[in-house]
Write a protein that holds these residues in place. Sequence first.
Motif, PDB file in Angstrom:
ATOM      1  N   PRO A  15       6.167  12.805  -4.667  1.00 15.20           N
ATOM      2  CA  PRO A  15       7.058  11.679  -4.959  1.00 15.20           C
ATOM      3  C   PRO A  15       8.134  12.051  -5.976  1.00 15.20           C
ATOM      4  O   PRO A  15       9.266  11.589  -5.883  1.00 15.20           O
ATOM      5  CB  PRO A  15       6.116  10.616  -5.524  1.00 15.20           C
ATOM      6  CG  PRO A  15       4.799  10.918  -4.903  1.00 15.20           C
ATOM      7  CD  PRO A  15       4.767  12.436  -4.814  1.00 15.20           C
ATOM      8  N   LEU A  35       6.542   2.358  -7.036  1.00 16.29           N
ATOM      9  CA  LEU A  35       5.623   3.223  -6.290  1.00 16.29           C
ATOM     10  C   LEU A  35       4.203   3.053  -6.808  1.00 16.29           C
ATOM     11  O   LEU A  35       3.264   2.881  -6.022  1.00 16.29           O
ATOM     12  CB  LEU A  35       6.047   4.684  -6.388  1.00 16.29           C
ATOM     13  CG  LEU A  35       5.089   5.693  -5.747  1.00 16.29           C
ATOM     14  CD1 LEU A  35       4.969   5.467  -4.244  1.00 16.29           C
ATOM     15  CD2 LEU A  35       5.530   7.113  -6.044  1.00 16.29           C
ATOM     16  N   ASP A  36       4.029   3.079  -8.113  1.00 16.57           N
ATOM     17  CA  ASP A  36       2.692   2.932  -8.692  1.00 16.57           C
ATOM     18  C   ASP A  36       2.073   1.584  -8.338  1.00 16.57           C
ATOM     19  O   ASP A  36       0.897   1.509  -7.959  1.00 16.57           O
ATOM     20  CB  ASP A  36       2.736   3.103 -10.213  1.00 16.57           C
ATOM     21  CG  ASP A  36       2.988   4.540 -10.630  1.00 16.57           C
ATOM     22  OD1 ASP A  36       2.800   5.454  -9.801  1.00 16.57           O
ATOM     23  OD2 ASP A  36       3.372   4.752 -11.793  1.00 16.57           O
ATOM     24  N   TRP A  39       1.399   1.522  -4.466  1.00 18.46           N
ATOM     25  CA  TRP A  39       0.327   2.448  -4.110  1.00 18.46           C
ATOM     26  C   TRP A  39      -1.032   1.905  -4.542  1.00 18.46           C
ATOM     27  O   TRP A  39      -2.019   2.057  -3.828  1.00 18.46           O
ATOM     28  CB  TRP A  39       0.572   3.820  -4.721  1.00 18.46           C
ATOM     29  CG  TRP A  39      -0.477   4.812  -4.338  1.00 18.46           C
ATOM     30  CD1 TRP A  39      -1.369   5.417  -5.156  1.00 18.46           C
ATOM     31  CD2 TRP A  39      -0.759   5.298  -3.018  1.00 18.46           C
ATOM     32  NE1 TRP A  39      -2.186   6.253  -4.434  1.00 18.46           N
ATOM     33  CE2 TRP A  39      -1.838   6.197  -3.118  1.00 18.46           C
ATOM     34  CE3 TRP A  39      -0.217   5.055  -1.767  1.00 18.46           C
ATOM     35  CZ2 TRP A  39      -2.365   6.861  -2.018  1.00 18.46           C
ATOM     36  CZ3 TRP A  39      -0.750   5.720  -0.663  1.00 18.46           C
ATOM     37  CH2 TRP A  39      -1.807   6.601  -0.796  1.00 18.46           C
ATOM     38  N   LYS A  43      -3.461   1.893  -1.398  1.00 25.20           N
ATOM     39  CA  LYS A  43      -4.524   2.909  -1.380  1.00 25.20           C
ATOM     40  C   LYS A  43      -5.885   2.291  -1.085  1.00 25.20           C
ATOM     41  O   LYS A  43      -6.675   2.862  -0.338  1.00 25.20           O
ATOM     42  CB  LYS A  43      -4.567   3.663  -2.705  1.00 25.20           C
ATOM     43  CG  LYS A  43      -5.557   4.803  -2.704  1.00 25.20           C
ATOM     44  CD  LYS A  43      -5.529   5.562  -4.014  1.00 25.20           C
ATOM     45  CE  LYS A  43      -6.546   6.683  -3.982  1.00 25.20           C
ATOM     46  NZ  LYS A  43      -6.605   7.383  -5.275  1.00 25.20           N
ATOM     47  N   PHE A  52      -4.232  11.078   1.643  1.00 27.46           N
ATOM     48  CA  PHE A  52      -3.644  10.193   0.640  1.00 27.46           C
ATOM     49  C   PHE A  52      -2.315  10.727   0.107  1.00 27.46           C
ATOM     50  O   PHE A  52      -1.391   9.955  -0.144  1.00 27.46           O
ATOM     51  CB  PHE A  52      -4.622   9.944  -0.514  1.00 27.46           C
ATOM     52  CG  PHE A  52      -5.803   9.110  -0.126  1.00 27.46           C
ATOM     53  CD1 PHE A  52      -5.665   7.765   0.148  1.00 27.46           C
ATOM     54  CD2 PHE A  52      -7.061   9.679  -0.023  1.00 27.46           C
ATOM     55  CE1 PHE A  52      -6.756   6.984   0.510  1.00 27.46           C
ATOM     56  CE2 PHE A  52      -8.157   8.904   0.334  1.00 27.46           C
ATOM     57  CZ  PHE A  52      -8.008   7.557   0.605  1.00 27.46           C
ATOM     58  N   ASP A  53      -2.217  12.044  -0.067  1.00 26.90           N
ATOM     59  CA  ASP A  53      -0.978  12.619  -0.591  1.00 26.90           C
ATOM     60  C   ASP A  53       0.194  12.380   0.356  1.00 26.90           C
ATOM     61  O   ASP A  53       1.284  12.008  -0.086  1.00 26.90           O
ATOM     62  CB  ASP A  53      -1.136  14.116  -0.852  1.00 26.90           C
ATOM     63  CG  ASP A  53      -2.069  14.414  -2.007  1.00 26.90           C
ATOM     64  OD1 ASP A  53      -2.250  13.536  -2.881  1.00 26.90           O
ATOM     65  OD2 ASP A  53      -2.628  15.533  -2.036  1.00 26.90           O
ATOM     66  N   GLU A  55       0.460  10.033   2.602  1.00 30.66           N
ATOM     67  CA  GLU A  55       0.742   8.591   2.667  1.00 30.66           C
ATOM     68  C   GLU A  55       1.483   8.122   1.419  1.00 30.66           C
ATOM     69  O   GLU A  55       2.387   7.298   1.500  1.00 30.66           O
ATOM     70  CB  GLU A  55      -0.545   7.801   2.869  1.00 30.66           C
ATOM     71  CG  GLU A  55      -1.147   7.976   4.245  1.00 30.66           C
ATOM     72  CD  GLU A  55      -0.175   7.635   5.370  1.00 30.66           C
ATOM     73  OE1 GLU A  55       0.360   6.503   5.393  1.00 30.66           O
ATOM     74  OE2 GLU A  55       0.061   8.498   6.226  1.00 30.66           O
ATOM     75  N   ARG A  56       1.130   8.676   0.258  1.00 30.57           N
ATOM     76  CA  ARG A  56       1.851   8.322  -0.973  1.00 30.57           C
ATOM     77  C   ARG A  56       3.293   8.824  -0.896  1.00 30.57           C
ATOM     78  O   ARG A  56       4.220   8.140  -1.316  1.00 30.57           O
ATOM     79  CB  ARG A  56       1.132   8.890  -2.197  1.00 30.57           C
ATOM     80  CG  ARG A  56       1.777   8.486  -3.510  1.00 30.57           C
ATOM     81  CD  ARG A  56       0.922   8.934  -4.686  1.00 30.57           C
ATOM     82  NE  ARG A  56       1.629   8.881  -5.935  1.00 30.57           N
ATOM     83  CZ  ARG A  56       1.709   7.818  -6.732  1.00 30.57           C
ATOM     84  NH1 ARG A  56       1.086   6.706  -6.404  1.00 30.57           N
ATOM     85  NH2 ARG A  56       2.381   7.871  -7.860  1.00 30.57           N
ATOM     86  N   TYR A  84       5.923  -0.351   4.512  1.00 32.86           N
ATOM     87  CA  TYR A  84       4.855   0.631   4.742  1.00 32.86           C
ATOM     88  C   TYR A  84       3.831   0.078   5.727  1.00 32.86           C
ATOM     89  O   TYR A  84       3.453   0.744   6.678  1.00 32.86           O
ATOM     90  CB  TYR A  84       4.172   0.984   3.418  1.00 32.86           C
ATOM     91  CG  TYR A  84       3.002   1.908   3.589  1.00 32.86           C
ATOM     92  CD1 TYR A  84       3.175   3.278   3.521  1.00 32.86           C
ATOM     93  CD2 TYR A  84       1.727   1.417   3.844  1.00 32.86           C
ATOM     94  CE1 TYR A  84       2.104   4.150   3.700  1.00 32.86           C
ATOM     95  CE2 TYR A  84       0.655   2.265   4.017  1.00 32.86           C
ATOM     96  CZ  TYR A  84       0.845   3.626   3.953  1.00 32.86           C
ATOM     97  OH  TYR A  84      -0.210   4.481   4.136  1.00 32.86           O
TER      98      TYR A  84
END
Length: 92
Positions: A15, A35-36, A39, A43, A52-53, A55-56, A84
């Motif tokens: 990111p 984003l945080d 996510w 998540k 997960f990486d 998708e993030r 998303y």
Amino acid sequence: MFAGIESDRHIEPSPEMTFSSLNDPVDIARAEAALDAAWHQIKASLKDNVDFDSERLRLADIVVSLIPIAEDEADLARRAMERYLKTRPSGC
């Protein structure tokens, strides 16, 4: 890369690399906060077998694309989650 020197090193996108396209420190801070927040919500809804990486990173790309139209961090996070989830591949 230096001429004549090849590297087999693979750099994973992150990111932070996605946000490197942003120039305004305010936009960067908004993007990171959104984003945080997004996510954190997303998540928890993903299956265990999901990368997960990646998708993030996909979410980070969405966040960056929405910066020009978002009013604030909360609006940016909400819009990013909506996009998303709307474009989520099957199996996630």
